[in-house]
Design a protein around this motif. Structure first.
Motif, PDB file in Angstrom:
ATOM      1  N   VAL A 184       1.605 -27.402  64.440  1.00 54.58           N
ATOM      2  CA  VAL A 184       2.671 -26.803  63.653  1.00 54.58           C
ATOM      3  C   VAL A 184       2.122 -25.602  62.879  1.00 54.58           C
ATOM      4  N   GLN A 185       2.908 -24.547  62.735  1.00 51.73           N
ATOM      5  CA  GLN A 185       2.409 -23.299  62.169  1.00 51.73           C
ATOM      6  C   GLN A 185       2.330 -23.288  60.655  1.00 51.73           C
ATOM      7  N   TYR A 186       3.016 -24.109  59.965  1.00 51.09           N
ATOM      8  CA  TYR A 186       3.070 -24.030  58.507  1.00 51.09           C
ATOM      9  C   TYR A 186       1.685 -24.149  57.887  1.00 51.09           C
ATOM     10  N   ASN A 187       1.436 -23.356  56.827  1.00 50.27           N
ATOM     11  CA  ASN A 187       0.119 -23.340  56.176  1.00 50.27           C
ATOM     12  C   ASN A 187      -0.222 -24.677  55.530  1.00 50.27           C
ATOM     13  N   GLY A 188       0.769 -25.429  55.143  1.00 49.90           N
ATOM     14  CA  GLY A 188       0.555 -26.726  54.541  1.00 49.90           C
ATOM     15  C   GLY A 188       1.826 -27.543  54.609  1.00 49.90           C
ATOM     16  N   PHE A 189       1.670 -28.848  54.410  1.00 47.56           N
ATOM     17  CA  PHE A 189       2.832 -29.730  54.423  1.00 47.56           C
ATOM     18  C   PHE A 189       2.483 -31.006  53.675  1.00 47.56           C
ATOM     19  N   THR A 190       3.493 -31.808  53.411  1.00 46.22           N
ATOM     20  CA  THR A 190       3.268 -33.082  52.732  1.00 46.22           C
ATOM     21  C   THR A 190       2.908 -34.144  53.757  1.00 46.22           C
TER      22      THR A 190
END
Length: 193
Positions: free
Chosen positions: A132-138
């Motif tokens: 997944v591309q998002y820089n961070g996630f929960t």
């Protein structure tokens, strides 16, 4: 972005599991920019401060803080040049005074190349075409609320950017996790009678 629907629970508790992700991690956390997620529910027995007396159940576990990049992040923002000079972490403290203790709910996903975009430069994102591309996630979080069985409730899921329209955020709902279950159970032990 928002998604709204009505539902009728079959038991007295409703819950679902989700992950909140944002491209604004790490550079924009603890600044005036704040991607945020809300899961608003309204209906019988619910009295809250939002439209139709809704409450937000997308909260940081064990707190009354909504899930956002200012309430759940690494706790160490590496590039906070955009925050107030005298109070660089002020937006995080105003979102949740205990924001640093929320770091166990955060997953770092690799840095991006520059302030206004560019390729991801760190593993795992740079090297795995399915990441997944998002820089961070929960980490996967659970939202739940007590309801009245057989009554109609309204849900509004909202993902929003605060103070800008850049750098996407998203919510991933776990398949099959939107459930209605009983809060209480009764076990009867076999006895002599």
């Amino acid at each position: 972005s928002r998604l709204e629907f009505d539902f009728i629970p079959t038991s007295d508790m409703v819950s679902f599991r989700y992950v909140f992700a944002s491209e604004e991690y790490e550079t924009w956390a603890c600044t005036g920019y704040n991607d945020i997620f809300g899961f608003f529910i309204s209906g019988p027995g619910i009295s809250g401060p939002y439209t139709n007396n809704a409450i937000n159940v997308a909260m940081v576990p064990g707190s009354l803080s909504p899930v956002s990049i200012n309430s759940v992040n690494s706790g160490m923002v590496p590039n906070n040049a955009n925050g107030p000079v005298l109070d660089p972490f002020g937006p995080c403290f105003s979102t949740d005074p205990n924001w640093v203790s929320n770091t166990p709910y955060y997953v770092y996903n690799g840095a991006w190349g520059g302030q206004f975009g560019g390729p991801q430069t760190e593993p795992p994102y740079c090297c795995d075409p399915y990441y997944v591309q998002y820089n961070g996630f929960t980490v996967p979080l659970e939202a739940s609320v007590a309801v009245q069985c057989g009554e109609t409730y309204h849900v509004k899921l909202v993902v929003a950017n605060r103070n800008d329209h850049l750098f996407a955020s998203a919510v991933f709902l776990e398949q099959g996790s939107f459930t209605s279950t009983d809060r209480f159970g009764l076990d009867v032990a076999a006895g002599p009678n």
